[in-house]
Enzyme design. Structure first.
Site, PDB file in Angstrom:
ATOM      1  N   GLU A   1      -1.283   1.160  -2.822  1.00  0.00           N
ATOM      2  CA  GLU A   1      -2.620   0.558  -2.685  1.00  0.00           C
ATOM      3  C   GLU A   1      -2.862   0.083  -1.249  1.00  0.00           C
ATOM      4  O   GLU A   1      -3.963   0.209  -0.721  1.00  0.00           O
ATOM      5  CB  GLU A   1      -2.758  -0.608  -3.661  1.00  0.00           C
TER       6      GLU A   1
ATOM      7  N   LYS B   1       3.640  -6.186 -16.008  1.00  0.00           N
ATOM      8  CA  LYS B   1       3.042  -5.371 -14.954  1.00  0.00           C
ATOM      9  C   LYS B   1       4.026  -4.964 -13.863  1.00  0.00           C
ATOM     10  O   LYS B   1       4.876  -5.721 -13.440  1.00  0.00           O
ATOM     11  CB  LYS B   1       1.881  -6.138 -14.282  1.00  0.00           C
TER      12      LYS B   1
END
Ligand code: ARG
Length: 471
Positions: free
Chosen positions: A299, A292
């Site tokens: 965000e 990841k």
């Protein structure tokens, strides 16, 4: 606590406030950041008092020297702040009193109500200039990204469905416009801040012969011709919190813009799109999944827009229904605006940093924009140019789209004979419409994504950002 500690208002009290009350009511923990503005205000006020003969020049000089020393102590982190003294104003005044006997005259013809209003107006002018400079830096990062990668074509989206092709530069320029409006909004707040409250007193001015205009000039509350600007109603002056809401609204609007930009970046960097690569320096990994790479800066930009909206909401709720004029509720006006300042400042910086490290995956973008269906509208325009009314043209293109779907072919691969059967307006050259380069070149009007306009807009932004440095 002993009543003598509250030297500024303890006279009519037989007991000091409870410790709990002090903890509850103090504001020095957050309003100490107003110290430089409070000191500037006190220097201007004492200069005015000397100017009208309410204190001597000697007393003024002693007050000024004392305030300079205090500012130096504060800047060096050597000043001892005391919550017992409630707020920044009383902390500074008490410290001055210990150094300079004339400090006892400083609060002549002044209240903390017009004092805090002045501090905040000075702070707003400073804060807006700071944020404007940061917005400019973010805009520079956008313009740089556009210069590096703006020539790449990507699909523009409506309803998050591929709609029409645009140069990446065009999408980035949309963000520049949004930030430009934010910049203008902060400039407007600074302009609205430019009225001097000092002299309004607690609510009804003073009986002493002060010179408000003199103070205003000292503090730079002047118009473009250098003429003083003083507030025109003493009650409004100490009750008014419009600026706080305007500032928070400008911050909330920036937050929305940053959030929408962040959302586009999150989508574009996802495996599903893969138009761009975000810089490692602004991403984080997963503690569990080794593969990841998460778009955390984006965000958080999206997330922090919530607190910017929240700050505005807190202020609106707090001011609503307050009777004129000052009420202690209004002390709660500062944490939201300070938080808005801090949040906008760091968000603008993080956005700039993230943008600066973005690279584009040109093959993924080319594949996404290759679908000829993105130029279906151009095919309708083609028919319009051949005399077909637009509604009919729209229908005639719909028929071709349907045909392509039934035959399982891309729109531009259909046989000309089949296309001609759909509408008499189609000629042998119908497929030239799908030449992307040609399609982009035809979008030459102001505000459109054609290459000539991109060039024009690049020049416009380059000029504007160069001229606008620091404005
Ligand atoms: N700390 C106060 C505030 O920020 C200053 C004004 C106090 N005025 C008063 N009347 N108690 O609102």
């Amino acid at each position: 606590m002993a009543k003598s500690s509250q030297a500024s208002w303890g006279g009519r009290f037989s007991a000091g406030p409870a410790d709990l009350m002090l903890r509850f009511s103090e504001s020095v923990s957050f309003d100490r950041r107003l110290a430089p503005f409070d000191i500037a205000g006190s220097k201007a006020h004492s200069a005015m008092l000397a100017h009208v003969g309410l204190i001597t020049a000697k007393e003024r000089d002693a007050i000024h020297a004392g305030l300079d020393t205090i500012l130096a102590e504060i800047t060096a982190g050597k000043f001892t702040w005391s919550t017992q003294l409630e707020d920044v104003h009383m902390n500074i005044e008490q410290a001055l009193t210990k150094k300079v006997p004339a400090a006892a005259k400083l609060h002549t013809a002044r209240s903390r109500n017009d004092q805090v209003a002045t501090d905040m107006r000075l702070w707003f002018k400073w804060a807006c200039a700071e944020l404007q400079a940061r917005l400019r830096a973010t805009q520079h990062a956008l313009l740089d990204l556009s210069t590096r990668e703006g020539h790449v074509l990507i699909p523009g989206y409506t309803h998050l469905q591929r709609a029409q092709p645009v140069f990446l530069a065009h999408h980035l320029f949309a963000w520049l416009e949004m930030l430009e409006r934010d910049h203008a909004r902060f400039a407007a707040v600074a302009k609205h801040a430019n009225w001097c409250p000092l002299g309004a007193g607690a609510i009804a001015g003073t009986t002493l012969p002060i010179d408000r205009e003199f103070t205003a000039v000292q503090l730079g509350f002047v118009d473009e011709k250098g003429r003083p600007r003083v507030t025109q109603n003493s009650m409004d002056t100490v009750a008014d919190r419009d600026l706080f809401l305007e500032f928070a609204a400008a911050g909330a609007m920036f937050g929305l813009h940053a959030s929408r930009i962040a959302e586009d970046l999150i989508l574009w960097s996802s495996t599903e799109f893969k138009f761009i690569e975000l810089p490692d320096a602004f991403c984080t990994g997963s503690s569990l999944m080794p593969q990841k790479k998460n778009p955390d800066s984006c965000e958080l930009l999206r997330g922090k827009s919530g607190r910017l909206a929240g700050n505005l909401s807190a202020l609106v709720t707090m001011v609503k229904g307050l009777p004129l004029t000052y009420n202690r509720d209004l002390q709660e006006d500062k944490p939201p605006v300070f938080d808005t300042f801090d949040t906008v400042a760091i968000c603008a910086e993080v956005l700039a940093g993230t943008l600066a490290g973005i690279t584009v995956h040109p093959t993924r973008c080319a594949a996404a924009v290759a679908d000829p269906a993105l130029l279906a509208t151009d095919l309708a325009d083609y028919l319009v140019e051949r005399g077909v009314p637009f509604r009919e043209a729209h229908h005639a293109v719909g028929a071709v789209v349907k045909l392509a779907e039934t035959q399982g072919k891309p729109l531009n691969q259909l046989a000309t004979a089949d296309v001609k059967k759909c509408h008499a307006g189609y000629g042998d050259d119908w497929a030239t419409v799908f030449d992307l380069k040609r399609a982009m070149a035809k979008r030459r009007g102001t505000g459109m994504p054609g290459p000539a306009q991109i060039k024009k807009q690049t020049a416009r932004w380059t000029k504007l950002l160069k001229e606008g440095a620091g404005s």
